[in-house]
Design a protein around this motif. Structure first.
Motif, PDB file in Angstrom:
ATOM      1  N   THR A   1      -5.865   6.231  -5.730  1.00 19.05           N
ATOM      2  CA  THR A   1      -4.951   5.626  -6.691  1.00 19.05           C
ATOM      3  C   THR A   1      -3.746   6.525  -6.927  1.00 19.05           C
ATOM      4  O   THR A   1      -3.871   7.750  -6.999  1.00 19.05           O
ATOM      5  N   LEU A   2      -2.571   5.920  -7.080  1.00 26.01           N
ATOM      6  CA  LEU A   2      -1.372   6.686  -7.414  1.00 26.01           C
ATOM      7  C   LEU A   2      -1.510   7.289  -8.805  1.00 26.01           C
ATOM      8  O   LEU A   2      -2.089   6.683  -9.711  1.00 26.01           O
TER       9      LEU A   2
ATOM     10  N   ASP B   1       0.864  -1.179   0.000  1.00 26.68           N
ATOM     11  CA  ASP B   1       0.000   0.000   0.000  1.00 26.68           C
ATOM     12  C   ASP B   1       0.906   1.237   0.000  1.00 26.68           C
ATOM     13  O   ASP B   1       1.279   1.749   1.054  1.00 26.68           O
TER      14      ASP B   1
ATOM     15  N   THR C   1      -7.452  -0.091  -5.661  1.00 30.31           N
ATOM     16  CA  THR C   1      -8.641   0.735  -5.855  1.00 30.31           C
ATOM     17  C   THR C   1      -9.853  -0.115  -6.220  1.00 30.31           C
ATOM     18  O   THR C   1     -10.982   0.170  -5.806  1.00 30.31           O
TER      19      THR C   1
ATOM     20  N   SER D   1      -1.578  -0.242  -7.640  1.00 30.31           N
ATOM     21  CA  SER D   1      -2.412   0.801  -7.039  1.00 30.31           C
ATOM     22  C   SER D   1      -3.852   0.710  -7.533  1.00 30.31           C
ATOM     23  O   SER D   1      -4.811   0.904  -6.775  1.00 30.31           O
ATOM     24  N   LYS D   2      -4.017   0.388  -8.815  1.00 34.12           N
ATOM     25  CA  LYS D   2      -5.369   0.280  -9.373  1.00 34.12           C
ATOM     26  C   LYS D   2      -6.095  -0.962  -8.854  1.00 34.12           C
ATOM     27  O   LYS D   2      -7.311  -0.935  -8.650  1.00 34.12           O
TER      28      LYS D   2
ATOM     29  N   TYR E   1     -10.066   4.075  -2.177  1.00 31.90           N
ATOM     30  CA  TYR E   1      -8.600   4.163  -2.167  1.00 31.90           C
ATOM     31  C   TYR E   1      -8.135   5.251  -3.132  1.00 31.90           C
ATOM     32  O   TYR E   1      -8.675   5.401  -4.229  1.00 31.90           O
TER      33      TYR E   1
ATOM     34  N   ARG F   1       0.328   4.262  -0.857  1.00 35.04           N
ATOM     35  CA  ARG F   1      -0.287   5.470  -0.301  1.00 35.04           C
ATOM     36  C   ARG F   1      -0.095   5.525   1.212  1.00 35.04           C
ATOM     37  O   ARG F   1       0.187   6.585   1.777  1.00 35.04           O
TER      38      ARG F   1
END
Length: 451
Positions: free
Chosen positions: A360-361, A312, A352, A348-349, A358, A314
Motif C-alpha cells: 500500500t502507498l 497500480d 491491497t 491503493s488500499k 500488495y 506501485r
C-alpha cells in the motif's frame, strides 16, 4: 541543509523562519523545524538553513534579523500543490453527469459543453472561476486542457497568469468526432490554430494537446508531434483510461503494437510529455515510458467516478516512470488536489484488499506525488516542487490553528505531519496537516508564488 548551494550575491526580499515540510527524490517527506528560508528579489530561494544561523546569514546576505517573518507555533510552509491533469472548461459541470462510462460520457456531456467555449464571455466566466477555485485549494501549478477554440485557450492562459498561477495550457486538437460533428476541426485548422496558440505569458506555457488517439487521425498526430519537436513544447493527452477506449484504439490503429506505440510512432512520447490515466498499460508500455522520459498523471477520482479502472501506482514507480497526481475535472468531481491525495490512498488500499500482499502507498509517498512528483512529471522540477536553493519560492503557508477553524488542538506538543484532509464545501478548500486527522477541514491558507 544547503550551505554549499546558497546564493550569497542575491538581494533578499523576504526571510521566513519556522517549520518547512517538503519532499526530495531520496526522502518522501522531510520536516525542517526552526528553519530559515530567504527569498531574493527574483522570487528564488536564496538560502535555507537552521534558525541558529540567523546572525551569520544576516551578515552574508545583508538583511535585518528584526525583519524576519516568524511563523506561529501551528504554522508551516509546504510546496504548492501541482495538478498535472485538469479540464478547465469542464469545471462548469463538475460534480454532475457521472452516470456513464468514458466514451458515452464524452459524447453526451463533455463535447456539447466544450463546444460552448467559442463564446468568450462564457469562457471568461468559467475560466476565472476554475483558476480562482484551484488557487484557493492550494494548487499553484496546473496543467490545463482547454477546448478547440484558440482565442478562449489564450484567454485561459491570460487569466491564470493574471491570478499568479503557474500553468501549462493546451488548445485541444481533434479532427475526428462522429458523435458531435460540430465539435471538431479539420486537420489544417488544427495545425494552424496550434501554431497560433504557441505563445507564452510569464507564468504560462503552451502544451501541444491531441485530445486522445480516438479523436485524432494519424496524420494529425504526426503533425502535432512535429510542432512539439520543432518548438520544444510540452505534450499532454490521455492513454489507457478504460477498457472500451483501449479496444477502440486498437481498431483505429491496427498497425500499432499498443496504445503507447501509437503516440510513440508519431513522436508524441518525449521527456516533456504527460499522459493521463494509464490504468491498463502493460509492463512493456511502462518500459517505453521510462525509455522516452514520458510521464503519467494519476487521476484516481475520475478513474473511480467513471468506473474506468485503477492505476497500480506501485508498479508505475517500480518501472521508474515519472508520476504526478491530477484532479481530472470533471471526470473527477473535485477540483482539489487534496482530494486527489486521499483518492490515491483509497485506490491503493482497494488494491491491497484485492491482494493482501500488495504494498500500500504511504501518505508520505502520495504527498510527494502531489508536490515534487507533479513538478517532475511536468518537467518543472528545476523551478518548483520543493524548497531547494535556486528554485522559485512556490509555497503554501498553512495555519492548522486558525481562528474559527474546525480543529481543536488538544495535544500539547506541536502537531506532527501525518495526513491531509480538506473541506468539500464550495466556499473554501484548504490544507490541513495534523496527526490523526482524515476528515475534511477548512483552514487558513496563503499561496506564495514569487517566481
Amino acid at each position: 541543509m544547503m550551505a554549499n548551494s546558497n546564493r550569497p550575491n542575491a538581494d533578499i526580499s523576504h526571510v521566513y523562519r519556522g517549520t518547512f515540510i517538503h519532499s526530495t527524490q531520496q526522502t518522501a517527506l522531510q520536516i525542517l523545524e526552526d528553519t530559515l528560508l530567504g527569498v531574493d528579489t527574483d522570487g528564488k530561494i536564496a538560502f535555507i538553513e537552521k534558525g541558529a544561523e540567523l546572525n551569520q546569514l544576516s551578515q552574508i546576505f545583508g538583511f535585518n534579523p528584526s525583519e524576519v517573518t516568524q511563523l506561529a507555533q501551528h504554522e508551516l510552509f509546504m510546496p504548492g500543490l501541482v495538478d498535472t491533469h485538469i479540464h478547465a472548461p469542464q469545471y462548469c459541470y463538475a460534480g454532475t453527469a457521472l452516470d456513464m462510462p468514458l466514451l458515452q460520457w464524452l459524447n453526451t456531456y463533455t463535447f456539447p459543453v466544450e463546444s460552448r467555449f467559442k463564446d468568450l464571455e462564457f469562457a471568461h466566466r468559467v475560466y476565472t472561476q476554475v483558476v480562482q477555485r484551484t488557487l484557493r485549494n492550494g494548487t499553484t501549478t496546473a496543467c490545463y486542457f482547454a477546448t478547440i477554440h484558440t482565442d478562449a485557450s489564450l484567454l485561459l492562459g491570460q487569466i491564470a497568469n493574471d491570478f499568479g498561477q503557474r500553468a501549462l495550457v493546451g488548445k485541444v486538437c481533434m479532427d475526428r468526432n462522429n458523435s458531435v460533428k460540430h465539435y471538431k476541426e479539420t486537420n489544417q485548422e488544427s495545425q494552424e490554430e496550434t501554431c497560433r496558440w504557441v505563445s507564452t505569458y510569464p507564468l504560462v506555457r503552451p502544451v501541444v494537446t491531441p485530445r486522445f488517439a480516438p479523436s485524432c487521425t494519424g496524420a494529425l498526430l504526426g503533425q502535432l508531434g512535429a510542432i512539439a519537436k520543432n518548438n520544444n513544447l510540452h505534450i499532454q493527452s490521455h492513454i489507457s483510461e478504460n477498457v472500451e477506449e483501449v479496444k477502440l484504439v486498437k481498431e483505429l490503429f491496427p498497425e500499432s503494437e499498443s496504445y503507447t506505440d501509437v503516440y510513440h510512432k508519431y513522436n508524441l512520447l518525449t521527456d516533456k510529455t504527460v499522459m493521463a490515466h494509464g490504468c491498463y498499460l502493460t509492463d512493456a508500455e511502462l518500459a517505453l515510458f521510462r525509455e522516452t522520459g514520458a510521464s503519467l498523471s494519476h487521476c484516481p477520482n475520475s478513474n473511480i467516478s467513471l468506473c474506468s479502472g485503477m492505476l497500480d501506482v506501485r508498479n508505475v514507480l517500480k518501472h521508474k516512470v515519472k508520476l504526478g497526481l491530477g484532479t481530472d475535472v470533471a471526470g473527477g468531481y473535485s477540483a482539489s488536489m487534496l482530494d486527489a491525495v486521499r483518492r490515491a490512498l483509497d485506490t491503493s488500499k482497494v488494491l491491497t484488499i484485492q491482494d493482501p500482499e500488495y504494498e500500500t502507498l504511504t501518505f508520505e509517498e502520495v504527498f510527494r506525488l502531489a508536490t515534487l512528483g507533479g513538478s517532475h512529471a511536468l518537467s518543472l522540477d528545476d523551478q518548483t516542487g520543493n524548497f531547494e536553493v535556486g528554485k522559485d519560492f512556490d509555497a503554501l503557508r498553512v495555519n492548522v490553528a486558525a481562528a474559527g477553524g474546525p480543529i481543536d488542538m488538544i495535544q500539547c506538543e506541536g502537531p506532527k505531519v501525518r495526513s491531509i484532509g480538506l473541506n468539500e464545501s464550495d466556499d473554501v478548500a484548504a490544507t490541513q496537516l495534523v496527526e490523526f486527522s482524515e476528515a475534511g477541514f477548512r483552514l487558513h491558507l496563503h499561496c506564495y508564488v514569487l517566481g
